[in-house]
Write a protein that holds these residues in place. Structure first.
Motif, short mmCIF file in Angstrom:
data_model
loop_
_atom_site.label_atom_id
_atom_site.label_comp_id
_atom_site.label_asym_id
_atom_site.label_seq_id
_atom_site.Cartn_x
_atom_site.Cartn_y
_atom_site.Cartn_z
N GLU A 1 0.83 -1.20 0.00
CA GLU A 1 0.00 0.00 0.00
C GLU A 1 0.86 1.25 0.00
N THR A 2 0.25 2.34 -0.45
CA THR A 2 0.92 3.64 -0.49
C THR A 2 0.47 4.46 0.71
N ALA A 3 1.43 5.10 1.36
CA ALA A 3 1.10 5.90 2.55
C ALA A 3 1.96 7.16 2.57
N PRO A 4 1.45 8.25 3.15
CA PRO A 4 2.27 9.45 3.29
C PRO A 4 3.50 9.14 4.16
N GLU A 5 4.61 9.81 3.87
CA GLU A 5 5.83 9.60 4.65
C GLU A 5 5.57 9.79 6.14
N ALA A 6 4.72 10.75 6.48
CA ALA A 6 4.43 11.05 7.88
C ALA A 6 3.76 9.89 8.59
N ASP A 7 3.09 9.00 7.83
CA ASP A 7 2.37 7.87 8.43
C ASP A 7 3.19 6.58 8.41
N LEU A 8 4.46 6.68 7.99
CA LEU A 8 5.29 5.48 7.82
C LEU A 8 5.32 4.61 9.08
N VAL A 9 5.69 5.19 10.21
CA VAL A 9 5.83 4.41 11.44
C VAL A 9 4.52 3.78 11.84
N ALA A 10 3.43 4.54 11.80
CA ALA A 10 2.12 4.03 12.21
C ALA A 10 1.68 2.86 11.33
N LYS A 11 1.90 2.99 10.01
CA LYS A 11 1.49 1.93 9.08
C LYS A 11 2.32 0.65 9.29
N VAL A 12 3.64 0.82 9.50
CA VAL A 12 4.50 -0.35 9.73
C VAL A 12 4.08 -1.05 11.02
N LYS A 13 3.80 -0.27 12.06
CA LYS A 13 3.34 -0.86 13.33
C LYS A 13 2.05 -1.64 13.13
N GLU A 14 1.17 -1.10 12.32
CA GLU A 14 -0.12 -1.75 12.04
C GLU A 14 0.10 -3.11 11.36
N ILE A 15 1.00 -3.14 10.37
CA ILE A 15 1.28 -4.39 9.65
C ILE A 15 1.94 -5.40 10.57
N LEU A 16 2.93 -4.95 11.36
CA LEU A 16 3.62 -5.87 12.28
C LEU A 16 2.66 -6.44 13.31
N ALA A 17 1.70 -5.62 13.78
CA ALA A 17 0.72 -6.10 14.75
C ALA A 17 -0.19 -7.17 14.12
N ALA A 18 -0.58 -6.95 12.86
CA ALA A 18 -1.42 -7.94 12.17
C ALA A 18 -0.65 -9.25 11.96
N GLN A 19 0.64 -9.14 11.62
CA GLN A 19 1.46 -10.35 11.47
C GLN A 19 1.59 -11.10 12.79
N ALA A 20 1.77 -10.35 13.88
CA ALA A 20 1.88 -10.98 15.20
C ALA A 20 0.59 -11.71 15.55
N GLU A 21 -0.55 -11.12 15.21
CA GLU A 21 -1.84 -11.76 15.49
C GLU A 21 -1.99 -13.04 14.68
N ASP A 22 -1.53 -13.00 13.42
CA ASP A 22 -1.57 -14.20 12.58
C ASP A 22 -0.72 -15.32 13.16
N ARG A 23 0.48 -14.96 13.66
CA ARG A 23 1.36 -15.97 14.24
C ARG A 23 0.73 -16.58 15.50
N LYS A 24 0.11 -15.71 16.27
CA LYS A 24 -0.55 -16.18 17.50
C LYS A 24 -1.69 -17.15 17.17
N ARG A 25 -2.45 -16.79 16.16
CA ARG A 25 -3.58 -17.63 15.76
C ARG A 25 -3.10 -18.97 15.20
N ALA A 26 -1.94 -18.94 14.55
CA ALA A 26 -1.40 -20.17 13.95
C ALA A 26 -0.52 -20.94 14.92
N GLY A 27 -0.51 -20.54 16.18
CA GLY A 27 0.30 -21.22 17.19
C GLY A 27 1.78 -21.01 17.00
N GLY A 28 2.15 -19.82 16.49
CA GLY A 28 3.56 -19.50 16.36
C GLY A 28 4.13 -19.83 15.00
N ASN A 29 3.34 -20.47 14.11
CA ASN A 29 3.84 -20.80 12.78
C ASN A 29 3.30 -19.82 11.75
N VAL A 30 4.22 -19.18 11.05
CA VAL A 30 3.77 -18.23 10.03
C VAL A 30 3.25 -18.98 8.83
#
Length: 507
Positions: free
Chosen positions: A478-507
């Motif tokens: 996705e495309t995001a303003p430079e000012a939103d870079l950190v917030a967007k990356v945090k959002e993606i990393l949080a979603a990935q962490a939730e996926d790992r948790k749901r999969a029992g630690g397996n990506v």
């Protein structure tokens, strides 16, 4: 004659025998484990101490006084003042030297822990290394066996803090004085019987390996193994053998304590040792550590020429598969005991001490077998890719990287050959980077960045069958303003962490 210079031979890269390189995964696993051990020791009121890798050889007590090079068991070198120094063999001898050297400044009892590498100049073999890590805890200046009892409790708490269940371990306790009393009771007291006593103790130490029948042979005439090799026995008669086997065969100490006291009655040290074992048993029981966790076990034999009182061993009781594919009990991961004579070598006066050592590498292997290590996986860094090499562009990429780091996100700017962009994404894939940040000239002009979810992208790529699917899969970028870079990356990393948790630690 050929005047041409010979081409220099390429140096061969080779690891010294008995040593290993440690990878990032191993280092992180050790750090995770030692942090938990350290926390338990700190709760018990122990403080850290660090001693150097080298000590004067005579301080270690592991050397050949008649040798030109004192290197039996240790790696040694001669200093410019002609004094021999050696890499430390364990962490206890350096502690004894430190205590003796700083005796007037140290507050006794002195409670300390140390973690570090030790070195053995011995023939390496499978699972046997010349450099390995130990983690020790010691109390110096405490004469009562309540200090030994506390060490046993701390060992139990440490194993549980590492995730080992109570049914999977036991701390086994014996007393060197009781061993000496039993040997004296069967007629092996006195300096003239020292060699025979040592053979008896070595036979006892084989109980787990050979069982009572095999030990009886080693105590008596000797034992022949399956290959036909014969080991000469200690030469005891049947009555002596029966008494020794009774002692090492005690399963329920409470039931056998009276008979044991009777066996060692009249010996110079045996009665005192039985009293100390009874005291330790009473203390640990009062504190809630039953025989399922801390057990009096007369078959424990440690440090035959080293320990002076209680000895203890941490044993893991679950099965693992060895290199031959056989199921075996994992066994000991550490131990220790009372060594009242070690500090006294430097002092010329009695200085009581007790402590134990954990074999870090061996315990790490056990935890990996149990799946108790590496559960908190390390997230690889977010990759800020490089599309242009001019100063302004590079400055922007570096600024993005620093902003991510300042927000607590692992990040790196690509440092290789940036002109082949495909190689940057290959690098991110091999490295396991979760997110890539992309900004070319067009994005820079608009003040935006492309943020690519590499984990989701990899998952979707496996489902793509046609161009329509490919276009739909662009949601992984996705495309995001430079000012939103950190917030967007945090959002993606949080979603990935939730996926790992749901999969029992397996990506």
């Amino acid at each position: 004659m050929n005047d041409k210079q010979k081409k220099p031979q390429k140096l061969k890269a080779r690891l010294p025998r008995g040593f290993v390189d440690r990878t990032a995964g191993d280092i992180r696993a050790v750090n995770e484990m030692t942090a938990k051990i350290r926390e338990v020791y700190e709760h018990y009121g122990f403080d850290p101490l660090e001693t150097p890798l080298f000590e004067y050889t005579d301080a270690l007590g592991k050397f050949l006084p008649d040798s030109d090079r004192p290197n039996e068991g240790v790696f040694s070198l001669q200093d410019d003042d002609e004094q021999w120094m050696s890499l430390r063999y364990d962490l206890t001898a350096p502690l004894a030297r430190h205590v003796a050297e700083n005796f007037n400044e140290i507050q006794l009892p002195y409670r300390t822990y140390r973690a570090g590498y030790v070195f053995r100049n011995e023939k390496p073999g499978p699972g046997r290394f010349r450099q390995f890590m130990q983690f020790d805890a010691d109390t110096v200046g405490a004469p009562g066996v309540q200090a030994d009892a506390e060490m046993c409790m701390m060992m139990a708490d440490t194993l549980e803090a590492l995730g080992i269940k109570r049914d999977d371990y036991v701390i086994r306790v014996n007393n060197r004085k009781v061993l000496d009393g039993v040997l004296e009771a069967v007629g092996l007291g006195g300096d003239d019987k020292a060699g025979q006593r040592l053979n008896v103790l070595r036979a006892i130490d084989k109980l787990d390996k050979f069982g009572p029948e095999g030990v009886a042979l080693l105590l008596g005439p000797g034992r022949k193994d399956e290959s036909g090799d014969f080991t000469k026995g200690a030469g005891l008669n049947q009555e002596q053998i029966d008494k020794v086997l009774f002692f090492v065969g005690i399963k329920d100490y409470a039931e056998s304590a009276a008979r044991l006291a009777e066996l060692v009655a009249g010996t110079s040290r045996g009665g005192e040792g039985v009293e100390e074992l009874n005291f330790i048993a009473a203390l640990v029981t009062s504190a809630g550590y039953g025989p399922d966790r801390i057990k009096i076990d007369p078959s424990v034999v440690r440090g035959l020429e080293y320990y002076t009182g209680p000895v203890y061993e941490a044993e893991l009781s679950f099965d693992v598969t060895n290199e031959k594919g056989e199921k075996v009990v994992f066994g000991s991961v550490g131990g220790g005991g009372r060594y009242d004579g070690l500090v006294s070598r430097f002092m010329g006066q009695p200085v009581p001490a007790t402590g134990f050592s954990i074999g870090v590498s061996r315990l790490m292997t056990a935890l990996k077998n149990l799946g108790k290590l590496g559960a908190s996986e390390v997230i690889e860094p977010v990759l800020v890719t490089v599309m242009d090499g001019d100063v302004e562009a590079m400055g922007r990429y570096q600024k993005m990287t620093q902003e991510l780091r300042a927000a607590g996100i692992r990040a790196e700017m690509f440092q290789g050959n940036w002109k082949k962009f495909g190689n940057q994404l290959k690098y991110a894939d091999r490295r396991g980077c979760p997110v890539a940040i992309i900004q070319g000239g067009d994005e820079r002009a608009e003040g935006v960045v492309q943020i690519k979810d590499l984990i989701e992208g990899k998952r979707l790529s496996g489902e793509i069958e046609d161009n329509a699917s490919w276009r739909e899969a662009r949601v992984a970028q996705e495309t995001a303003p430079e000012a939103d870079l950190v917030a967007k990356v945090k959002e993606i990393l949080a979603a990935q962490a939730e996926d790992r948790k749901r999969a029992g630690g397996n990506v």
